[in-house]
Scaffold this motif. Sequence first.
Motif, PDB file in Angstrom:
ATOM      1  N   VAL A 110       0.856  -1.196   0.000  1.00  0.00           N
ATOM      2  CA  VAL A 110       0.000   0.000   0.000  1.00  0.00           C
ATOM      3  C   VAL A 110       0.890   1.243   0.000  1.00  0.00           C
ATOM      4  N   MET A 111       1.875   1.257   0.895  1.00  0.00           N
ATOM      5  CA  MET A 111       2.714   2.458   1.042  1.00  0.00           C
ATOM      6  C   MET A 111       3.530   2.728  -0.221  1.00  0.00           C
ATOM      7  N   ALA A 113       2.647   1.711  -3.174  1.00  0.00           N
ATOM      8  CA  ALA A 113       1.757   1.617  -4.337  1.00  0.00           C
ATOM      9  C   ALA A 113       2.251   0.557  -5.320  1.00  0.00           C
ATOM     10  N   LEU A 193      11.849   4.382   8.702  1.00  0.00           N
ATOM     11  CA  LEU A 193      13.086   4.977   8.174  1.00  0.00           C
ATOM     12  C   LEU A 193      13.115   4.885   6.651  1.00  0.00           C
ATOM     13  N   VAL A 195      10.489   4.782   4.570  1.00  0.00           N
ATOM     14  CA  VAL A 195       9.527   5.732   4.002  1.00  0.00           C
ATOM     15  C   VAL A 195      10.086   7.165   4.045  1.00  0.00           C
ATOM     16  N   VAL A 196      10.668   7.523   5.197  1.00  0.00           N
ATOM     17  CA  VAL A 196      11.199   8.875   5.340  1.00  0.00           C
ATOM     18  C   VAL A 196      12.450   9.053   4.469  1.00  0.00           C
ATOM     19  N   GLU A 198      13.140   7.596   1.675  1.00  0.00           N
ATOM     20  CA  GLU A 198      12.727   7.725   0.278  1.00  0.00           C
ATOM     21  C   GLU A 198      12.177   9.120   0.001  1.00  0.00           C
ATOM     22  N   ALA A 199      11.325   9.613   0.904  1.00  0.00           N
ATOM     23  CA  ALA A 199      10.716  10.931   0.704  1.00  0.00           C
ATOM     24  C   ALA A 199      11.771  12.028   0.731  1.00  0.00           C
ATOM     25  N   SER A 200      12.726  11.913   1.643  1.00  0.00           N
ATOM     26  CA  SER A 200      13.714  12.983   1.793  1.00  0.00           C
ATOM     27  C   SER A 200      14.924  12.755   0.894  1.00  0.00           C
ATOM     28  N   GLN A 279      11.320   3.416  -7.854  1.00  0.00           N
ATOM     29  CA  GLN A 279      10.735   3.811  -6.591  1.00  0.00           C
ATOM     30  C   GLN A 279      11.655   4.724  -5.787  1.00  0.00           C
ATOM     31  N   GLY A 280      12.932   4.712  -6.143  1.00  0.00           N
ATOM     32  CA  GLY A 280      13.882   5.548  -5.408  1.00  0.00           C
ATOM     33  C   GLY A 280      14.253   4.993  -4.055  1.00  0.00           C
ATOM     34  N   ILE A 308      16.678   8.656 -10.578  1.00  0.00           N
ATOM     35  CA  ILE A 308      16.184   7.669  -9.605  1.00  0.00           C
ATOM     36  C   ILE A 308      14.966   8.194  -8.845  1.00  0.00           C
ATOM     37  N   GLY A 309      13.959   7.343  -8.749  1.00  0.00           N
ATOM     38  CA  GLY A 309      12.734   7.738  -8.056  1.00  0.00           C
ATOM     39  C   GLY A 309      11.776   8.522  -8.927  1.00  0.00           C
TER      40      GLY A 309
END
Lengths: 373, 373
Positions: A110-111, A113, A193, A195-196, A198-200, A279-280, A308-309
Motif C-alpha cells: 500500500v505504502m 503503491a 526509516l 519511508v522517510v 525515500e521521501a527525503s 521507486q527511489g 532515480i525515483g
Amino acid sequence: MHRITAAVAPPSPDGRGKDAEFAASVTEVLDHFFASRDGELSRLGDVYVNAVRELRSFVLRGGKRIRPTFAWLGWLGAGGDETGSQADSVLRACAAWEFIQACALIHDDVMDASCTRRGEPSVHTRFADVHRRASWRNDPAKFGESVAILLGDLALCWADDLFHEAGLRSDQVARATHVWSAMRTELIGGQLLDVVGEASADESMETAIRIDRYKTAAYTVEQPLHFGAALAGADPRQIRAFRAFGRDIGVAFQLRDDLLGVFGDPAVTGKPVGDDLRQGKRTVLLAVALRTADAENPSAAGLLRDKIGTELSDNDIADLREAVHELGAADDIEARIDVLRQGAFSALDAAPIDPGIRDRLHGMAWSATRRSL
Amino acid sequence: MHRITAAVAPPSPDGRGKDAEFAASVTEVLDHFFASRDGELSRLGDVYVNAVRELRSFVLRGGKRIRPTFAWLGWLGAGGDETGSQADSVLRACAAWEFIQACALIHDDVMDASCTRRGEPSVHTRFADVHRRASWRNDPAKFGESVAILLGDLALCWADDLFHEAGLRSDQVARATHVWSAMRTELIGGQLLDVVGEASADESMETAIRIDRYKTAAYTVEQPLHFGAALAGADPRQIRAFRAFGRDIGVAFQLRDDLLGVFGDPAVTGKPVGDDLRQGKRTVLLAVALRTADAENPSAAGLLRDKIGTELSDNDIADLREAVHELGAADDIEARIDVLRQGAFSALDAAPIDPGIRDRLHGMAWSATRRSL
C-alpha cells in the motif's frame, strides 16, 4: 578454516529436504489457524469471510517460510527436540512470524503503491479490482487500500493470537516475549526509516545501513533465531552466536535483495524490472554508487540524482543499471556479502550449537545470499 | 422498577469524580509505557523518536478512556479489589485498550481521508504537512498516509505488549485472552463492513445494525466489561449480565453518535458539520430515513440517494438534515436509544454485581447515550 571453506559449498540435499518439509508444516499450521477463525468470521457475514479468504490465499501461498525456519533452527540448535512433546507448540509459535510478514508485505505494498507481489496482483490491487468490477461508489484505489490496511491489521493481530495460543509453557512465553515485542517495534521503525529516507531522498550510507539492519536483517534472521533459542532456554553464548550470525546474514540477504531490485530478472523476483530504481529506494547499493560517482564521475552522479525515483522508461532503467555497474557498486556489494557471510559463519562455528543444525544454517545462509545464476 | 427510574437520573458526582481519577491513572500508565520504549526507539534514530512523539501526544490527549473504564468497572463489579495487590496489573491491562483505539482511529482517518480528529489535524494530515514543509519528494498526502499506517501498526503491537507486560497472573491472562482476541477480530471485521457498506451504498438496515454492533458497540462496552470481569474470575451470570448491558448500551452509544454525525455541533464533535452525510456513512439513522422515505415521500428518498456521500454545500447539508428530521428518523433513533438503555439497565440490575459499581455503570451509560443539550 575448514568450516568456512565447507560453508561456502551449496547446502546438502538433506538439509533442503528438511527445510521443505518444515515449510509444509508451517503452511499446515497456518491453514488450521484460518479454519479456527471460521465461526467468528461467519458471525460477521460473507463480506468478512470473503475478504479473509484473500488474506488466507496470500498467506498460504507465501514463499519459503524463511522466518519460521530460522526460528525453528534456533530452537533445535539450542537443544530443542523435534520429536518431543514441545515440538508442536514451538512449530505454531514459529509459524506466527508468517502473519507478521503478511502484514509487513500488505502494508508495504500500500505504502509503495506496488501493484504486484509474488508475481500476482498485490492485495490492495485485488480489492481495487473488486470495486471496479462491481461499479461501486468513489475511488477503487482508495477502497483497495482500505481493505488492505484492515487485512494487514488482522494479520498483525493474528500473529499475536497464534503466538499466544501456541500452547507454550509460561516460562517459554516469558523468555520469548521480549524478542517478539522488540522485533515488532524495530520492524515498524525500519519501515518508517525507509519511508522517510525515500521521501527525503536521503543519500547517507548510515541511513541505508540502518534501514537494512532494522527493516529486514534483524527481523529476518537475527530475531527469529533468538526467538527460537529463547524458547529452548538457550545459554547466553548460544544467543550471542545466533545474533551475530543472524545480523550478518540478514544484512547480506538484504544486500542481495538490493542487487536483485536493480539487476534482477522479473521472472525470479516477481517484481517489474528495476523496481527499486523507479521507486527511489535508499539502498546501500545506491549509496555506494553515489559516493563513487561524486568522487570519480560527476556526470554519472547527475544521471543517478536526476532519474532515480522518477517515472523511468526501459531505456532509462538500462542506463541506470549500466551506470551503477560501471561505478563498481555491484562488485562492492558482492564483496560486502562475502565478508558478512564469512563473519557470520565464524560466529556460528565458534559457539556450542548442534552440528547438524549448524550445517542447515549454513545451507540457509548460503541460499539466501548467493548469486542467482 | 425503582432501579430503572433511578437509572435515568444523571450520574452521581461521586461516580464522575472516580471516573476522572481513573482516566488520569490510565494516562499515567500510557505515559510510562511510552517512556519504557525510549531506549529501543533511540537506537533506531531521531526519525523514529520524533514520529512516535506524535503518536504519544495523540494517545495521551485522548478522550475519556471509555474502554479502559468499562474494563475496570467490569473487574470491580465482579469482585476486583482496587486496593488489592492485583489492581496495578489490571489497570495496565485496561489501559492497553487505548492503544487499540489509537490504531482504530488513526487507520480509520486514513481510510476515510478525514483531516481532523479530536478537533486537531489527524495523524496523516500532520505528517503530510511535515512533508510539505520540508519540500520532500513525491506526494505529501501519500507520505502522511504511510506514516499513519505505520504508527497505527505500532499502536496495535503496543496494545499487545502492554496487555502481556501488565503483570497479570497466568490464570487471568488465560481467561482474558479469548475476549481480547475476539475483540480485535470483530473490530476489524466491523470496520471492513463499514468500508464495504459505504462503497456499495448498502441501504439495508441489517448491514447498518451489524456495523454498529461490531465496529463500535461490542468493542466499546460489551467486550471491555467482559474483559475486566474475566480478569476478576467472574461467574457466568455476571458475564452474561455485563454482555447484555454492554451490547445494548454500546448500540445506543453508536446510535447517539449517528445522530451527532448528522445533527451534532462541530464544537462538540470535533468533526465538520454533517460529516457522516458527506461521507455517506451507512448508519441506522440513514436506513430508517430511507425506509420511511420510500414508503411515504419519494422526493425525499430521491434527495437522500442523490446527495448523500457526495460533495455537499452547507445548503445541501441543511436540506438533508431537514429531510432526515421530517421523516421522523431522528425521533425513531431517540426511541430506540431509550428502549436499549432500559433493557441494558434491567439486565444489569438483575445480576449479582456490586451495587456501587452498578451505579457507576448507570452513570457511564447515561452520559454516553443522553442527548447533549
